[in-house]
Design a protein around this motif. Structure first.
Motif, PDB file in Angstrom:
ATOM      1  N   ASP A  17     -16.308 -31.903 -14.957  1.00  0.00           N
ATOM      2  CA  ASP A  17     -15.135 -32.036 -14.068  1.00  0.00           C
ATOM      3  C   ASP A  17     -14.148 -30.866 -14.134  1.00  0.00           C
ATOM      4  O   ASP A  17     -13.129 -30.907 -13.463  1.00  0.00           O
ATOM      5  CB  ASP A  17     -14.344 -33.334 -14.335  1.00  0.00           C
ATOM      6  CG  ASP A  17     -14.936 -34.501 -13.572  1.00  0.00           C
ATOM      7  OD1 ASP A  17     -15.788 -34.250 -12.690  1.00  0.00           O
ATOM      8  OD2 ASP A  17     -14.552 -35.648 -13.852  1.00  0.00           O
ATOM      9  N   GLY A  19     -14.759 -28.043 -12.951  1.00  0.00           N
ATOM     10  CA  GLY A  19     -14.843 -27.350 -11.663  1.00  0.00           C
ATOM     11  C   GLY A  19     -15.994 -26.361 -11.520  1.00  0.00           C
ATOM     12  O   GLY A  19     -15.963 -25.507 -10.627  1.00  0.00           O
ATOM     13  N   LYS A  20     -17.019 -26.527 -12.342  1.00  0.00           N
ATOM     14  CA  LYS A  20     -18.163 -25.622 -12.306  1.00  0.00           C
ATOM     15  C   LYS A  20     -18.843 -25.608 -10.931  1.00  0.00           C
ATOM     16  O   LYS A  20     -19.082 -24.539 -10.365  1.00  0.00           O
ATOM     17  CB  LYS A  20     -19.141 -26.105 -13.392  1.00  0.00           C
ATOM     18  CG  LYS A  20     -20.354 -25.300 -13.594  1.00  0.00           C
ATOM     19  CD  LYS A  20     -20.991 -25.608 -14.958  1.00  0.00           C
ATOM     20  CE  LYS A  20     -21.565 -27.015 -15.059  1.00  0.00           C
ATOM     21  NZ  LYS A  20     -22.337 -27.194 -16.314  1.00  0.00           N
ATOM     22  N   THR A  21     -19.114 -26.791 -10.413  1.00  0.00           N
ATOM     23  CA  THR A  21     -19.797 -26.871  -9.119  1.00  0.00           C
ATOM     24  C   THR A  21     -18.935 -26.276  -8.016  1.00  0.00           C
ATOM     25  O   THR A  21     -19.417 -25.538  -7.159  1.00  0.00           O
ATOM     26  CB  THR A  21     -20.113 -28.349  -8.782  1.00  0.00           C
ATOM     27  OG1 THR A  21     -20.699 -28.950  -9.933  1.00  0.00           O
ATOM     28  CG2 THR A  21     -21.052 -28.457  -7.608  1.00  0.00           C
ATOM     29  N   THR A  22     -17.652 -26.594  -8.047  1.00  0.00           N
ATOM     30  CA  THR A  22     -16.733 -26.093  -7.028  1.00  0.00           C
ATOM     31  C   THR A  22     -16.681 -24.569  -7.056  1.00  0.00           C
ATOM     32  O   THR A  22     -16.708 -23.910  -6.011  1.00  0.00           O
ATOM     33  CB  THR A  22     -15.323 -26.684  -7.268  1.00  0.00           C
ATOM     34  OG1 THR A  22     -15.434 -28.106  -7.341  1.00  0.00           O
ATOM     35  CG2 THR A  22     -14.361 -26.294  -6.161  1.00  0.00           C
ATOM     36  N   ARG A  43     -22.044 -30.378  -1.133  1.00  0.00           N
ATOM     37  CA  ARG A  43     -22.053 -29.772  -2.459  1.00  0.00           C
ATOM     38  C   ARG A  43     -23.464 -29.321  -2.776  1.00  0.00           C
ATOM     39  O   ARG A  43     -24.424 -30.027  -2.529  1.00  0.00           O
ATOM     40  CB  ARG A  43     -21.573 -30.774  -3.498  1.00  0.00           C
ATOM     41  CG  ARG A  43     -20.061 -30.959  -3.417  1.00  0.00           C
ATOM     42  CD  ARG A  43     -19.636 -32.148  -4.223  1.00  0.00           C
ATOM     43  NE  ARG A  43     -20.224 -32.071  -5.541  1.00  0.00           N
ATOM     44  CZ  ARG A  43     -19.516 -31.864  -6.650  1.00  0.00           C
ATOM     45  NH1 ARG A  43     -18.221 -31.678  -6.567  1.00  0.00           N
ATOM     46  NH2 ARG A  43     -20.088 -31.857  -7.812  1.00  0.00           N
ATOM     47  N   LYS A 131      -8.248 -24.318 -11.728  1.00  0.00           N
ATOM     48  CA  LYS A 131      -7.283 -25.322 -11.247  1.00  0.00           C
ATOM     49  C   LYS A 131      -5.851 -24.935 -11.597  1.00  0.00           C
ATOM     50  O   LYS A 131      -5.051 -25.781 -12.001  1.00  0.00           O
ATOM     51  CB  LYS A 131      -7.591 -26.717 -11.807  1.00  0.00           C
ATOM     52  CG  LYS A 131      -9.050 -27.176 -11.645  1.00  0.00           C
ATOM     53  CD  LYS A 131      -9.174 -28.665 -11.907  1.00  0.00           C
ATOM     54  CE  LYS A 131     -10.633 -29.076 -12.094  1.00  0.00           C
ATOM     55  NZ  LYS A 131     -10.796 -30.516 -12.311  1.00  0.00           N
ATOM     56  N   ASP A 133      -3.706 -24.384  -9.643  1.00  0.00           N
ATOM     57  CA  ASP A 133      -2.851 -25.047  -8.647  1.00  0.00           C
ATOM     58  C   ASP A 133      -2.486 -26.473  -9.043  1.00  0.00           C
ATOM     59  O   ASP A 133      -1.663 -27.107  -8.384  1.00  0.00           O
ATOM     60  CB  ASP A 133      -3.579 -25.065  -7.288  1.00  0.00           C
ATOM     61  CG  ASP A 133      -4.910 -25.796  -7.381  1.00  0.00           C
ATOM     62  OD1 ASP A 133      -5.800 -25.322  -8.149  1.00  0.00           O
ATOM     63  OD2 ASP A 133      -5.065 -26.847  -6.741  1.00  0.00           O
ATOM     64  N   ALA A 168      -8.296 -20.797  -8.589  1.00  0.00           N
ATOM     65  CA  ALA A 168      -8.127 -22.080  -7.915  1.00  0.00           C
ATOM     66  C   ALA A 168      -9.411 -22.218  -7.100  1.00  0.00           C
ATOM     67  O   ALA A 168      -9.477 -21.797  -5.952  1.00  0.00           O
ATOM     68  CB  ALA A 168      -6.879 -22.074  -7.050  1.00  0.00           C
ATOM     69  N   SER A 169     -10.440 -22.737  -7.759  1.00  0.00           N
ATOM     70  CA  SER A 169     -11.788 -22.715  -7.173  1.00  0.00           C
ATOM     71  C   SER A 169     -11.865 -23.469  -5.859  1.00  0.00           C
ATOM     72  O   SER A 169     -12.591 -23.076  -4.958  1.00  0.00           O
ATOM     73  CB  SER A 169     -12.798 -23.324  -8.137  1.00  0.00           C
ATOM     74  OG  SER A 169     -12.906 -22.532  -9.278  1.00  0.00           O
ATOM     75  N   ARG A 170     -11.143 -24.580  -5.782  1.00  0.00           N
ATOM     76  CA  ARG A 170     -11.220 -25.380  -4.563  1.00  0.00           C
ATOM     77  C   ARG A 170     -10.700 -24.595  -3.368  1.00  0.00           C
ATOM     78  O   ARG A 170     -11.186 -24.744  -2.261  1.00  0.00           O
ATOM     79  CB  ARG A 170     -10.455 -26.696  -4.748  1.00  0.00           C
ATOM     80  CG  ARG A 170     -10.964 -27.789  -3.841  1.00  0.00           C
ATOM     81  CD  ARG A 170     -10.676 -29.148  -4.388  1.00  0.00           C
ATOM     82  NE  ARG A 170      -9.237 -29.382  -4.523  1.00  0.00           N
ATOM     83  CZ  ARG A 170      -8.742 -30.497  -5.032  1.00  0.00           C
ATOM     84  NH1 ARG A 170      -9.534 -31.458  -5.471  1.00  0.00           N
ATOM     85  NH2 ARG A 170      -7.447 -30.643  -5.134  1.00  0.00           N
TER      86      ARG A 170
HETATM   87  P1  GDP Z   1     -17.940 -29.955 -12.493  1.00  0.00           P
HETATM   88  O1  GDP Z   1     -18.237 -31.298 -13.071  1.00  0.00           O
HETATM   89  O2  GDP Z   1     -17.493 -28.996 -13.541  1.00  0.00           O
HETATM   90  O3  GDP Z   1     -19.051 -29.396 -11.651  1.00  0.00           O
HETATM   91  O4  GDP Z   1     -16.638 -30.143 -11.578  1.00  0.00           O
HETATM   92  P2  GDP Z   1     -16.496 -30.223  -9.987  1.00  0.00           P
HETATM   93  O5  GDP Z   1     -16.728 -28.898  -9.373  1.00  0.00           O
HETATM   94  O6  GDP Z   1     -17.289 -31.364  -9.507  1.00  0.00           O
HETATM   95  O7  GDP Z   1     -14.940 -30.520  -9.857  1.00  0.00           O
HETATM   96  C1  GDP Z   1     -14.359 -31.684 -10.408  1.00  0.00           C
HETATM   97  C2  GDP Z   1     -13.112 -32.041  -9.610  1.00  0.00           C
HETATM   98  O8  GDP Z   1     -12.144 -31.027  -9.751  1.00  0.00           O
HETATM   99  C3  GDP Z   1     -13.390 -32.178  -8.119  1.00  0.00           C
HETATM  100  O9  GDP Z   1     -12.643 -33.260  -7.630  1.00  0.00           O
HETATM  101  C4  GDP Z   1     -12.882 -30.868  -7.558  1.00  0.00           C
HETATM  102  O10 GDP Z   1     -12.460 -30.950  -6.221  1.00  0.00           O
HETATM  103  C5  GDP Z   1     -11.710 -30.578  -8.473  1.00  0.00           C
HETATM  104  N1  GDP Z   1     -11.413 -29.140  -8.530  1.00  0.00           N
HETATM  105  C6  GDP Z   1     -12.306 -28.122  -8.734  1.00  0.00           C
HETATM  106  N2  GDP Z   1     -11.674 -26.936  -8.698  1.00  0.00           N
HETATM  107  C7  GDP Z   1     -10.357 -27.199  -8.492  1.00  0.00           C
HETATM  108  C8  GDP Z   1      -9.185 -26.369  -8.363  1.00  0.00           C
HETATM  109  O11 GDP Z   1      -9.239 -25.145  -8.438  1.00  0.00           O
HETATM  110  N3  GDP Z   1      -8.002 -27.006  -8.185  1.00  0.00           N
HETATM  111  C9  GDP Z   1      -7.907 -28.364  -8.118  1.00  0.00           C
HETATM  112  N4  GDP Z   1      -6.708 -28.886  -7.948  1.00  0.00           N
HETATM  113  N5  GDP Z   1      -8.988 -29.168  -8.209  1.00  0.00           N
HETATM  114  C10 GDP Z   1     -10.197 -28.595  -8.386  1.00  0.00           C
END
Ligand code: GDP
Length: 317
Positions: A17, A19-22, A43, A131, A133, A168-170
């Motif tokens: 969680d 943010g690796k995938t994002t 995704r 993240k 942000d 801020a990956s998202r």
């Molecule tokens: P993973 O388990 O590491 O692959 O994490 P995900 O990419 O699935 O991200 C987990 C959550 O964090 C999701 O709800 C994303 O939308 C959120 N997220 C990822 N990057 C960011 C970011 O840069 N800022 C914010 N606020 N949320 C993020």
């Protein structure tokens, strides 16, 4: 030693969680890996069904991001537990590590577990604080906690001088300058991250004129090709149709033909004619190919050091 200046192999390490995938999706997106009109919301990294079901990443696999003439192979590492030495094997494919840490949560146990192995393998690290942000981001503290973690893991002076990129990956944004807590990085895209990766992660080295050596680090299966071996080409060239020495774990050597050779483009495996030292490849044609085996030149076959594969710590049922 000559290097593959067009190539970088990097593992991504993050707690679930963070943010690796994002981040990987955004890197692909900004490199034009998605067809125009395709849904950005799809995704792409957790494509395995089981992973999708459980929302976790299980099998190390790689994504290839193309930037002009450069290719960055991003190898996933398990985000929750180590199955059969999978972390070590993922780390054998790469020359550096992206350590992704949530700007609010800070480094968590899984980060520590994989980082310990990356430091032991003396892989350079790029720290990505993600993240930024988040309204509850606490960037300075999280950076300090990460330094503490490195010290706790007995990192030496060289290892602790890692570059930091704020993301801020998202939003698909990155910066080398620290943003305020809850703020976006100042750059409108991920270019600062790409720049730092290309600079800080060494290009794969190889020996001029060396004979083929490729190490089987993982196994996969395809409905069309059957069992496939995932390898890093350590030295030399491998070509589709080539006869190679398949150096098995039991010490025997079998002459065999590479019936199919594939590399990763974005998230797809695509057939290629040849691959070179540094490339991460998938090969078909060997029905019972196994982790730790070597594919080598038929005339001068030299096996690579064996890989130990532990029994899985948890059974997936
Ligand atoms: P993973 O388990 O590491 O692959 O994490 P995900 O990419 O699935 O991200 C987990 C959550 O964090 C999701 O709800 C994303 O939308 C959120 N997220 C990822 N990057 C960011 C970011 O840069 N800022 C914010 N606020 N949320 C993020």
């Amino acid at each position: 030693m000559p290097v593959r200046s067009d190539l970088r192999n990097v593992a991504i390490v993050a707690h679930v969680d963070h943010g690796k995938t994002t981040l990987v999706d955004a890197m692909l997106w900004q490199s034009g890996a998605f067809r125009i009109g395709s849904e950005k919301t799809d995704r792409v990294m957790d494509s395995n069904d089981l992973e999708r079901e459980k929302g976790i990443t299980i099998l190390a696999k790689n994504t290839a991001v193309r930037r002009g003439d450069m290719v960055i192979n991003i190898v996933d590492t398990p985000g929750h537990a180590d199955f059969g030495g999978e972390v070590e094997r993922a780390l054998m494919m790469v020359d550096g590590v992206v350590l992704l840490v949530d700007a609010s949560e800070g480094p968590l146990p899984q980060t520590r577990f994989v980082l310990r192995k990356a430091l032991a393998a003396r892989l350079p690290v790029v720290l990505v604080i993600n993240k930024t942000d988040r309204p509850d981001a606490r960037i300075d503290e999280v950076v300090d906690e990460t330094y503490d973690l490195f010290l706790d893991l007995d990192a030496d002076e060289e290892q602790i001088e890692f570059p930091i990129v704020y993301c801020a990956s998202r939003a698909g944004r990155a910066s080398k300058n620290k943003p305020g807590n809850g703020e976006m990085p100042d750059h409108e895209n991920l270019d600062p991250l790409f720049d730092v990766l290309l600079e800080a992660i060494p290009a794969p080295e190889y020996t001029e004129g060396a004979a083929l050596q490729a190490q089987v680090t993982n196994i996969d299966a395809s409905p069309f090709l059957g069992r496939i071996g995932m390898c890093r080409v350590i030295e030399g060239t491998i070509t589709k149709g080539q006869q190679v020495a398949w150096m098995k774990l039991d010490g025997t050597v079998q002459r065999t033909k590479i019936t199919e050779l594939l590399i990763t483009e974005a998230l797809d495996r695509v057939p290629v004619e040849s691959a070179y030292a540094g490339d991460l490849i998938a090969v078909a044609g060997m029905a019972d190919i196994t982790i730790g085996e070597t594919l080598a030149d038929v005339e001068t076959p030299v096996a690579l050091p064996p890989i130990t594969v532990d029994e899985p710590a948890i059974s997936m049922t």
